[in-house]
Design a protein around this motif. Sequence first.
Motif, PDB file in Angstrom:
ATOM      1  N   CYS A  75       0.865  -1.173   0.000  1.00 15.31           N
ATOM      2  CA  CYS A  75       0.000   0.000   0.000  1.00 15.31           C
ATOM      3  C   CYS A  75       0.905   1.228   0.000  1.00 15.31           C
ATOM      4  O   CYS A  75       1.661   1.437   0.952  1.00 15.31           O
ATOM      5  CB  CYS A  75      -0.907   0.001   1.225  1.00 15.31           C
ATOM      6  SG  CYS A  75      -1.896   1.502   1.348  1.00 15.31           S
TER       7      CYS A  75
ATOM      8  N   CYS B 107       0.064   3.749   3.301  1.00 14.73           N
ATOM      9  CA  CYS B 107       0.440   3.489   4.703  1.00 14.73           C
ATOM     10  C   CYS B 107       1.668   2.605   4.822  1.00 14.73           C
ATOM     11  O   CYS B 107       2.183   2.401   5.919  1.00 14.73           O
ATOM     12  CB  CYS B 107      -0.726   2.856   5.453  1.00 14.73           C
ATOM     13  SG  CYS B 107      -1.050   1.154   4.971  1.00 14.73           S
TER      14      CYS B 107
ATOM     15  N   TYR C  34       1.775  -0.624   4.194  1.00 21.92           N
ATOM     16  CA  TYR C  34       1.453  -2.038   4.434  1.00 21.92           C
ATOM     17  C   TYR C  34       2.084  -2.919   3.356  1.00 21.92           C
ATOM     18  O   TYR C  34       2.048  -2.585   2.177  1.00 21.92           O
ATOM     19  CB  TYR C  34      -0.080  -2.227   4.424  1.00 21.92           C
ATOM     20  CG  TYR C  34      -0.528  -3.658   4.199  1.00 21.92           C
ATOM     21  CD1 TYR C  34      -0.557  -4.584   5.241  1.00 21.92           C
ATOM     22  CD2 TYR C  34      -0.917  -4.096   2.926  1.00 21.92           C
ATOM     23  CE1 TYR C  34      -0.961  -5.893   5.022  1.00 21.92           C
ATOM     24  CE2 TYR C  34      -1.330  -5.411   2.709  1.00 21.92           C
ATOM     25  CZ  TYR C  34      -1.335  -6.303   3.761  1.00 21.92           C
ATOM     26  OH  TYR C  34      -1.720  -7.602   3.537  1.00 21.92           O
TER      27      TYR C  34
ATOM     28  N   CYS D  55      -7.035  -2.188   1.773  1.00 23.22           N
ATOM     29  CA  CYS D  55      -5.818  -2.343   2.576  1.00 23.22           C
ATOM     30  C   CYS D  55      -6.238  -2.660   4.004  1.00 23.22           C
ATOM     31  O   CYS D  55      -7.032  -1.936   4.591  1.00 23.22           O
ATOM     32  CB  CYS D  55      -5.000  -1.057   2.546  1.00 23.22           C
ATOM     33  SG  CYS D  55      -3.631  -1.078   3.728  1.00 23.22           S
TER      34      CYS D  55
ATOM     35  N   CYS E 178      -4.900   0.647   6.359  1.00 23.70           N
ATOM     36  CA  CYS E 178      -5.461   2.010   6.292  1.00 23.70           C
ATOM     37  C   CYS E 178      -6.809   2.044   5.587  1.00 23.70           C
ATOM     38  O   CYS E 178      -7.392   3.110   5.422  1.00 23.70           O
ATOM     39  CB  CYS E 178      -4.487   2.969   5.614  1.00 23.70           C
ATOM     40  SG  CYS E 178      -4.379   2.776   3.825  1.00 23.70           S
TER      41      CYS E 178
ATOM     42  N   SER F  57      -7.566   1.737   2.576  1.00 21.99           N
ATOM     43  CA  SER F  57      -7.605   2.332   1.238  1.00 21.99           C
ATOM     44  C   SER F  57      -8.139   1.312   0.246  1.00 21.99           C
ATOM     45  O   SER F  57      -7.948   0.101   0.403  1.00 21.99           O
ATOM     46  CB  SER F  57      -6.200   2.770   0.807  1.00 21.99           C
ATOM     47  OG  SER F  57      -5.353   1.647   0.623  1.00 21.99           O
TER      48      SER F  57
HETATM   49 ZN   LIG Z   1      -2.800   1.120   3.429  1.00 21.35          ZN
END
Ligand SMILES: [Zn+2]
Length: 266
Positions: free
Chosen positions: A43, A46, A48, A66, A69, A71
């Motif tokens: 991601c 963030c 990830y 995600c 976060c 998203s």
């Molecule tokens: Zn994220």
Amino acid sequence: MIEIKEFFLKRSNSYNYYKTNYNKLLKENELLNLKLSEYEKECPICGYKGIDFRPYPQIIHKEVECPNCYSHERHRALYLFFKERPDLLRKGYKFLHFAPESMFYDLFKNREEIDYYPVDISDENPFIREIVDIQDIPYEDDFFDLIYCSHVLEHVVDDKKAISELKRVLKPSGTALILVPINGIAFELPYDETKTLENPQYNTPELREKYYGQDDHLRLYGRDFKDRLIDAGFKIVSDDFIRNLGHEAVDRYALIRDENIFECVK
Ligand SMILES: [Zn+2]
């Protein structure tokens, strides 16, 4: 120890096979120490990293959310877009952001050099500066340098009026970034993908869910959506940012390759 890629290719050339059977294979073969980077998702918002993103109900794309976060594909794509285009947010710029998503609000709220207007039709959204009806925007003509409006128009009764309002409040030198879910891209519903589906008789949550893919959507956009932008007087500068990122980025960040970020000027 053999390379993970070689190992899985031996079993199957299918990446889906790898994903489906990953946990089982991991245990069976004690592959914990093997390199996963080639298959890893990331991601960009963030940071990830992991094997996969989460699926999301009703959406055709399997890797949507995600887990860190929250998203979705479009947020990750837009984050990359903003990163690549710092020219869109220079010092003193007025930036109108409809229905601000938390990850973007966090990104823009502390940028004191820009004049940020996160707005929404309802005060339920905690991130707003003002309540604004997109069909009747309470700002003067030629006011904003940047407008960002993602997945809003499909919820709006008179989207043509809304688009003309976006154009009205945009400066002649400004840019509007507009996204909507389009059938065949964000949704896969069994209706003509080239034409927007809109019928006043689909007026219950059940019918809207059936025909539009979501019970609070008021139409199902087809690939003719861009004609609504053009009819309102917008010029589309680009709509293929995601496709141009290339296969590797689309896969790694779990984006939708054909999703359009409509970059519009007037
Ligand atoms: Zn994220």
